[in-house]
Design an enzyme around this catalytic site. Structure first.
Site, PDB file in Angstrom:
ATOM      1  N   ASP A  64       0.841  -1.204   0.000  1.00  0.00           N
ATOM      2  CA  ASP A  64       0.000   0.000   0.000  1.00  0.00           C
ATOM      3  C   ASP A  64       0.873   1.249   0.000  1.00  0.00           C
ATOM      4  O   ASP A  64       1.861   1.320   0.739  1.00  0.00           O
ATOM      5  CB  ASP A  64      -0.856   0.055   1.279  1.00  0.00           C
ATOM      6  N   GLU A 218     -14.151 -12.460  -0.088  1.00  0.00           N
ATOM      7  CA  GLU A 218     -13.033 -12.376  -1.046  1.00  0.00           C
ATOM      8  C   GLU A 218     -11.856 -13.152  -0.467  1.00  0.00           C
ATOM      9  O   GLU A 218     -12.008 -13.955   0.453  1.00  0.00           O
ATOM     10  CB  GLU A 218     -12.674 -10.911  -1.312  1.00  0.00           C
TER      11      GLU A 218
END
Ligand code: FUB
Length: 453
Positions: A64, A218
């Site tokens: 990130d 997910e």
């Protein structure tokens, strides 16, 4: 044998005048070795897939970064590349640097900043790195493969993504008969067999049945233990993702939803994403929270904790810890603010709230304590050093809770700012100890503690 060490302070004064005040550290000489949670503290990391290659653990996380007006979409995930980290002892992690960048992927949108959760597996001496990203010519996500000769890369991306796959969060499971399966998410969780070349599907994608229909899911991760196949996945049952699992008799199911591995993050991080592995006969859960970015949960940090099973093969719930995994060397900086336990009123603070990569300290008031387990005294140590900031004259006691012995007492003058203090130690028999620091008087914050020979 450990000796009682009352009176260590006067001895220190005799040995060296003011020997207890050593160096102001000024954050110089920072060691890039982290042993606790989060595992990586000089960059944001997420979605960790941990694998064992050549007797080491390799962790392949997402990387990130912060989006800007020029880079990605502000307020959303932003990822342009991947790094890989490795460790042999679970306490010293090496960053092998960038292994793949979106600009190196011919078919990827080089303004996509969407290099999301990856996986890596080994087959016949080759390493296959699977990653989702946005293609340049179509909407949505697809999944690519980059191939290397070593777990730390370099990885060369294939010219095209895997045909017939739309989605994110690739996970590859290779069964004991050599058949590889690709799992991914895209509204549902999907599975298909892979061809022996590991680059193409060998069967039509199928949705895995019987999983929760309400709430986003997910990040599939499949593993096998004692003939049971575990399909594990993050799922929003309430507000944010928690880690759940289903058990089955075959890699393609059917699976039966069985339980929760980890509850929703106490930090409010909306995503969680994980992997599970057995390393040297201990199982571990790798996952993420947003420790280094408490106000923005798209800048996440990877973590690891031990995981275990019940006799019937079900998974015991993992409670996230700051202490994390591995046994620390007494000679390394023990970040005691990554504690195993603490008194109720001991409080964590960032060392620098403008730069959270500088880590934390823990503030103690009279009778507060903080405990740090599993410290390896591999030899005899002569002294201990700790970085402390006392707002008033304080007295600290360092106790080995394994045998309930006081190792040292340190007196700290008040209002000196952050300084390093040292105290002599009695002879400590080499072994693994649990340590506790107790504030007997005053008001002080502690950054780290280490032992010197
Ligand atoms: O890191 C981006 C996405 O967030 C991952 O692909 C999901 O699993 C979630 O962790």
């Amino acid at each position: 044998m450990m000796k009682k060490t009352y009176g260590i302070l006067p001895r220190l004064f005799q040995r060296k005048q003011y020997s207890f005040i050593l160096i102001a550290t000024f954050m110089l000489g920072v060691q890039f070795i982290w042993a606790q949670n989060p595992l990586v503290r000089d960059q944001y990391t997420a979605d960790p897939t941990a694998r064992v290659f050549n007797d080491k653990i390799y962790v392949y996380p997402s990387h990130d970064i912060m989006c800007t007006e020029e880079k990605g979409r502000p307020g959303w995930f932003c990822m342009e590349d991947y790094h890989v980290f490795s460790s042999e002892n679970l306490t010293e992690w090496k960053d092998h640097g960038e292994i793949l960048n979106q600009k190196d992927v011919f078919w990827a949108d080089d303004e996509g900043y969407s290099m999301w959760a990856p996986d890596c597996v080994e087959k016949d001496g080759k390493y296959y790195f699977y990653f989702p990203t946005k293609p340049k010519d179509t909407e949505g996500f697809t999944i690519g493969v980059a191939v290397g000769d070593n777990p730390e890369g370099p990885f060369t991306p294939q010219e095209k993504p895997i045909a017939n796959v739309n989605g994110i969060d690739p996970n590859v499971f290779i069964d004991s008969d050599g058949q590889a399966y690709l799992y991914w998410s895209g509204r549902d969780i999907w599975v298909a067999k892979l061809k022996p070349n590991m680059l193409e599907l060998a069967s039509e994608p199928q949705i895995i049945a019987n999983l929760p229909q309400e709430g986003h899911k997910e990040g599939p991760f499949v593993f096998e233990r004692n003939g049971i196949y575990y399909l594990t996945y993050p799922h929003v049952e309430n507000k944010t993702e928690r880690l759940e699992y289903a058990m089955g008799d075959s890699p393609m199911g059917p699976f039966k939803v069985t339980g929760v591995i980890m509850d929703e993050s106490p930090t409010g991080c909306w995503t969680n994403h994980h992997s599970i592995l057995d390393y040297k006969d201990q199982w571990y859960l790798f996952y993420h929270h947003n420790d280094l970015s408490p106000d923005f949960d798209k800048n996440r940090s990877i973590r690891a904790d031990s995981l275990s099973f019940n006799a019937d093969g079900t998974i015991k719930k993992v409670i996230p810890t700051l202490r994390g995994i591995g046994i620390n060397k007494a000679s390394g900086k023990l970040q005691i603010d990554r504690y195993s336990a603490k008194s109720a009123n001991a409080v964590l603070h960032f060392n620098n709230s403008q730069n959270t990569f500088e880590g934390w300290n823990i503030a103690l008031n009279q009778n507060d304590w903080v405990q740090y387990n599993a410290v390896d005294f591999d030899k005899t140590y002569a002294s201990l050093a700790m970085r402390v900031n006392a707002t008033e004259k304080s007295q600290l006691q360092i106790v080995d809770t394994t045998k309930n012995t006081i190792l040292a007492e340190i007196e700290i003058p008040g209002n000196t700012g952050w300084l390093e203090y040292e105290a002599a130690l009695p002879q400590i028999e080499p072994a693994v100890y649990n340590l506790k620091v107790v504030l007997k008087a005053g008001e002080a914050s502690i950054d780290w503690i280490r032992f010197k020979s």
